[in-house]
Design an enzyme around this catalytic site. Structure first.
Site, PDB file in Angstrom:
ATOM      1  CB  SER A 135     -42.842 -12.312 -68.852  1.00 33.42           C
ATOM      2  OG  SER A 135     -42.384 -13.619 -69.000  1.00 33.42           O
ATOM      3  CE1 TYR A 184     -38.226 -10.578 -65.180  1.00 31.49           C
ATOM      4  CE2 TYR A 184     -39.087 -12.717 -65.829  1.00 31.49           C
ATOM      5  CZ  TYR A 184     -38.791 -11.406 -66.142  1.00 31.49           C
ATOM      6  OH  TYR A 184     -39.073 -10.919 -67.397  1.00 31.49           O
ATOM      7  CE  LYS A 225     -41.172  -8.407 -66.231  1.00 34.13           C
ATOM      8  NZ  LYS A 225     -40.886  -6.997 -66.495  1.00 34.13           N
TER       9      LYS A 225
HETATM   10  P1  NAD Z   1     -32.252  -5.714 -70.456  1.00 39.31           P
HETATM   11  O1  NAD Z   1     -31.639  -6.035 -69.140  1.00 39.31           O
HETATM   12  O2  NAD Z   1     -31.427  -5.872 -71.678  1.00 39.31           O
HETATM   13  O3  NAD Z   1     -32.823  -4.217 -70.435  1.00 39.31           O
HETATM   14  C1  NAD Z   1     -33.323  -3.621 -69.273  1.00 39.31           C
HETATM   15  C2  NAD Z   1     -32.668  -2.255 -69.124  1.00 39.31           C
HETATM   16  O4  NAD Z   1     -33.199  -1.600 -67.984  1.00 39.31           O
HETATM   17  C3  NAD Z   1     -31.149  -2.338 -68.930  1.00 39.31           C
HETATM   18  O5  NAD Z   1     -30.531  -1.503 -69.874  1.00 39.31           O
HETATM   19  C4  NAD Z   1     -30.923  -1.852 -67.492  1.00 39.31           C
HETATM   20  O6  NAD Z   1     -29.700  -1.156 -67.383  1.00 39.31           O
HETATM   21  C5  NAD Z   1     -32.126  -0.968 -67.265  1.00 39.31           C
HETATM   22  N1  NAD Z   1     -32.591  -0.849 -65.873  1.00 39.31           N
HETATM   23  C6  NAD Z   1     -32.897  -1.854 -65.009  1.00 39.31           C
HETATM   24  N2  NAD Z   1     -33.334  -1.339 -63.854  1.00 39.31           N
HETATM   25  C7  NAD Z   1     -33.313   0.018 -63.964  1.00 39.31           C
HETATM   26  C8  NAD Z   1     -33.666   1.090 -63.110  1.00 39.31           C
HETATM   27  N3  NAD Z   1     -34.128   0.887 -61.873  1.00 39.31           N
HETATM   28  N4  NAD Z   1     -33.527   2.351 -63.564  1.00 39.31           N
HETATM   29  C9  NAD Z   1     -33.066   2.589 -64.820  1.00 39.31           C
HETATM   30  N5  NAD Z   1     -32.727   1.623 -65.680  1.00 39.31           N
HETATM   31  C10 NAD Z   1     -32.848   0.339 -65.255  1.00 39.31           C
HETATM   32  O7  NAD Z   1     -33.592  -6.581 -70.567  1.00 39.31           O
HETATM   33  P2  NAD Z   1     -34.525  -6.890 -71.829  1.00 39.31           P
HETATM   34  O8  NAD Z   1     -34.310  -8.284 -72.262  1.00 39.31           O
HETATM   35  O9  NAD Z   1     -34.411  -5.801 -72.826  1.00 39.31           O
HETATM   36  O10 NAD Z   1     -35.945  -6.846 -71.124  1.00 39.31           O
HETATM   37  C11 NAD Z   1     -36.721  -5.650 -71.106  1.00 39.31           C
HETATM   38  C12 NAD Z   1     -38.000  -5.917 -70.346  1.00 39.31           C
HETATM   39  O11 NAD Z   1     -38.696  -7.006 -70.941  1.00 39.31           O
HETATM   40  C13 NAD Z   1     -37.797  -6.288 -68.881  1.00 39.31           C
HETATM   41  O12 NAD Z   1     -38.848  -5.707 -68.133  1.00 39.31           O
HETATM   42  C14 NAD Z   1     -37.942  -7.794 -68.881  1.00 39.31           C
HETATM   43  O13 NAD Z   1     -38.377  -8.294 -67.648  1.00 39.31           O
HETATM   44  C15 NAD Z   1     -39.000  -7.981 -69.953  1.00 39.31           C
HETATM   45  N6  NAD Z   1     -38.970  -9.313 -70.572  1.00 39.31           N
HETATM   46  C16 NAD Z   1     -37.809  -9.757 -71.152  1.00 39.31           C
HETATM   47  C17 NAD Z   1     -37.782 -11.030 -71.721  1.00 39.31           C
HETATM   48  C18 NAD Z   1     -36.522 -11.566 -72.355  1.00 39.31           C
HETATM   49  O14 NAD Z   1     -36.451 -12.794 -72.567  1.00 39.31           O
HETATM   50  N7  NAD Z   1     -35.536 -10.742 -72.674  1.00 39.31           N
HETATM   51  C19 NAD Z   1     -38.934 -11.815 -71.716  1.00 39.31           C
HETATM   52  C20 NAD Z   1     -40.097 -11.331 -71.121  1.00 39.31           C
HETATM   53  C21 NAD Z   1     -40.106 -10.058 -70.552  1.00 39.31           C
HETATM   54  N1  UFG Z   2     -32.000 -24.152 -72.549  1.00 45.74           N
HETATM   55  C1  UFG Z   2     -31.073 -25.166 -72.719  1.00 45.74           C
HETATM   56  N2  UFG Z   2     -29.758 -24.857 -72.513  1.00 45.74           N
HETATM   57  C2  UFG Z   2     -29.328 -23.620 -72.179  1.00 45.74           C
HETATM   58  C3  UFG Z   2     -30.282 -22.585 -72.017  1.00 45.74           C
HETATM   59  C4  UFG Z   2     -31.613 -22.903 -72.205  1.00 45.74           C
HETATM   60  O1  UFG Z   2     -31.431 -26.302 -73.014  1.00 45.74           O
HETATM   61  O2  UFG Z   2     -28.114 -23.418 -71.987  1.00 45.74           O
HETATM   62  C5  UFG Z   2     -33.424 -24.454 -72.764  1.00 45.74           C
HETATM   63  C6  UFG Z   2     -34.269 -24.213 -71.525  1.00 45.74           C
HETATM   64  O3  UFG Z   2     -34.259 -25.332 -70.689  1.00 45.74           O
HETATM   65  C7  UFG Z   2     -35.630 -23.910 -72.163  1.00 45.74           C
HETATM   66  C8  UFG Z   2     -35.282 -23.233 -73.487  1.00 45.74           C
HETATM   67  O4  UFG Z   2     -33.923 -23.578 -73.746  1.00 45.74           O
HETATM   68  O5  UFG Z   2     -36.286 -25.103 -72.441  1.00 45.74           O
HETATM   69  C9  UFG Z   2     -35.402 -21.717 -73.419  1.00 45.74           C
HETATM   70  O6  UFG Z   2     -34.675 -21.254 -72.288  1.00 45.74           O
HETATM   71  P1  UFG Z   2     -34.333 -19.713 -72.050  1.00 45.74           P
HETATM   72  O7  UFG Z   2     -33.536 -19.642 -70.797  1.00 45.74           O
HETATM   73  O8  UFG Z   2     -33.752 -19.130 -73.284  1.00 45.74           O
HETATM   74  O9  UFG Z   2     -35.757 -19.046 -71.877  1.00 45.74           O
HETATM   75  P2  UFG Z   2     -36.930 -19.330 -70.831  1.00 45.74           P
HETATM   76  O10 UFG Z   2     -38.093 -19.845 -71.611  1.00 45.74           O
HETATM   77  O11 UFG Z   2     -36.479 -20.143 -69.697  1.00 45.74           O
HETATM   78  O12 UFG Z   2     -37.220 -17.857 -70.261  1.00 45.74           O
HETATM   79  C10 UFG Z   2     -37.154 -16.670 -71.069  1.00 45.74           C
HETATM   80  C11 UFG Z   2     -36.595 -15.517 -70.235  1.00 45.74           C
HETATM   81  C12 UFG Z   2     -37.577 -15.129 -69.152  1.00 45.74           C
HETATM   82  C13 UFG Z   2     -38.900 -14.826 -69.780  1.00 45.74           C
HETATM   83  C14 UFG Z   2     -39.380 -16.025 -70.572  1.00 45.74           C
HETATM   84  C15 UFG Z   2     -40.680 -15.750 -71.252  1.00 45.74           C
HETATM   85  O13 UFG Z   2     -35.360 -15.897 -69.649  1.00 45.74           O
HETATM   86  O14 UFG Z   2     -37.119 -13.973 -68.500  1.00 45.74           O
HETATM   87  O15 UFG Z   2     -38.403 -16.370 -71.569  1.00 45.74           O
HETATM   88  O16 UFG Z   2     -40.620 -14.584 -71.982  1.00 45.74           O
HETATM   89  F1  UFG Z   2     -39.805 -14.524 -68.832  1.00 45.74           F
END
Ligand code: NAD
Ligand code: UFG
Length: 342
Positions: free
Chosen positions: A127, A152, A156
């Site tokens: 991330s 969290y 990472k």
């Molecule tokens: P998500 O929660 O939709 O998907 C994660 C999946 O992993 C889920 O289906 C959950 O059931 C499964 N899971 C969690 N722990 C498990 C375990 N111990 N065993 C088996 N299954 C398990 O999340 P996502 O948004 O698809 O994110 C996927 C990856 O990308 C994560 O590692 C997350 O940290 C990373 N990531 C996400 C974002 C974002 O904004 N969505 C940003 C940066 C990084």
């Molecule tokens: N925001 C609002 N109102 C809301 C939600 C969000 O104003 O109700 C704003 C936040 O303050 C931020 C922007 O929208 O400025 C984006 O916020 P998000 O919560 O959508 O995303 P973040 O950048 O905080 O974080 C996300 C994921 C993290 C990940 C990160 C980088 O939640 O898990 O992107 O990939 F690590």
């Protein structure tokens, strides 16, 4: 014979879109997911889009014995893409142990399995949170890793360190860490997308739920940042574009094109958008007026972060292509689809 890729967390948001892209490119896929944050019905969406079913195993990767049995059954895995993790920043502050336990133990069990059962390649979901509040924008892969501002984010950083150490003593292994910026949107078919449980933390699901009437209004967290309109800036990338980068990464490893045994890439568009710009773009794309109000800043938010994508563009030969408007429209279509289904 098709190459077989293990996708952990493959019924989750990014995982499901990646499974579709892998299958579209002719890979066979086996998913492990414990469904802690996703639903089994996602498998139907994947099958409807691709015309094929992924293999599915429901269990927790932290269960080492169960995972070892899996590796014994699926003897010929060509690569792993590891998505499975908990991902809610705020929750990780409340429940740090749960986050360290799940995100780190699952990774260590997988790495152990790779060594014991000869699986050479892993793509890891990292991330842009590893960069914290960056000193320079856009952020390159060389930017310093800053102190994590949540457990969290720390998982990472620690995960990347663990992978580095394991790779350095196991020359047969290769890893690619993909540092995502802000993934948004849904598959254009509207058959898979993000399924937030409860009140969404993230901006775009909150916007679509507000527009459809589930939430009363969007709270914009802060208009006093040092940005053009005062709201915070992020790099919003379409989830299908993001998914494709995983396929490219797997192929890069299979085709022996990696320049080192552990590579890192930023996955973003290179363009920063403020929260208010996203609100305007959504209104334009969806043709809906959005009710919102400005409130104070959210604790832990950085002011501005967007990717320098040059390295990923040149080295991976990959580029985010889908426009912000199209992406927001896909999120809106997905929201309408899931509400209709209820
Ligand atoms: P998500 O929660 O939709 O998907 C994660 C999946 O992993 C889920 O289906 C959950 O059931 C499964 N899971 C969690 N722990 C498990 C375990 N111990 N065993 C088996 N299954 C398990 O999340 P996502 O948004 O698809 O994110 C996927 C990856 O990308 C994560 O590692 C997350 O940290 C990373 N990531 C996400 C974002 C974002 O904004 N969505 C940003 C940066 C990084
Ligand atoms: N925001 C609002 N109102 C809301 C939600 C969000 O104003 O109700 C704003 C936040 O303050 C931020 C922007 O929208 O400025 C984006 O916020 P998000 O919560 O959508 O995303 P973040 O950048 O905080 O974080 C996300 C994921 C993290 C990940 C990160 C980088 O939640 O898990 O992107 O990939 F690590």
């Amino acid at each position: 014979m098709n190459k077989l890729v293990l996708v952990t967390g493959g019924t989750g948001y990014i995982g499901s879109h990646t499974v579709v892209e892998l299958m579209n490119e002719g890979f066979d896929v086996v998913i492990i997911d414990n469904l802690s944050n996703s639903e089994k019905s996602v498998l139907n969406g994947i099958a409807e889009i691709t015309g094929r079913r992924a293999y599915f195993e429901q269990f927790d990767i932290c269960d080492k014995e169960r995972l070892d049995n899996f590796f014994k059954v699926y003897k010929k895995l060509d690569a792993i893409i590891h998505f499975a993790a908990y991902k809610a920043v705020g929750e990780s502050v409340e429940k740090p142990l749960m986050y360290y336990q799940n995100n780190l133990v699952s990774l260590m069990n997988l790495l152990n399995g790779m060594i014991e059962y000869d699986v050479p390649y892993i793509v890891f979901s990292s991330s842009c949170t590893v960069y914290g509040e960056p000193d320079e924008l856009p952020v390159t892969e060389q930017a310093p890793i800053k102190l994590a501002n949540s457990p969290y984010g720390n998982t990472k950083q620690i995960s990347e360190e663990i992978i580095k150490d394991i790779i350095s003593v196991n020359p047969n292994l290769k890893a690619i860490a993909l540092r995502y910026f802000n993934p948004i949107g849904a598959h254009p078919s509207a058959l898979i997308g993000e399924l937030p449980i409860g009140v969404p933390n993230n901006l775009v699901p909150f916007i679509t739920q507000t527009a459809i009437g589930i939430r009363e209004e969007l709270k914009v967290f802060g208009d006093d940042y040092n940005t053009s309109d005062g709201s915070a800036i992020r790099d919003y990338i379409n989830v299908v574009d993001l998914a494709k980068a995983h396929v490219v990464s797997v192929k890069r490893m299979l085709e022996d094109k990696c320049k080192s045994n552990f590579e890192f890439f930023n996955l973003g568009t290179g363009k920063g958008s403020s929260v208010l710009e996203i609100v305007n773009a959504f209104e334009k794309a969806a043709g809906e007026k959005l009710k919102y109000k400005i409130v104070g800043r959210r604790a832990g938010d950085v002011e501005s972060v967007y990717a320098d994508t040059k390295f990923a563009n040149e080295e991976l030969g990959w580029k985010a292509e889908i426009s912000l408007e199209e992406t927001l429209l896909s999120a809106w279509n997905w929201e309408k689809y899931i509400q209709n289904k209820k």
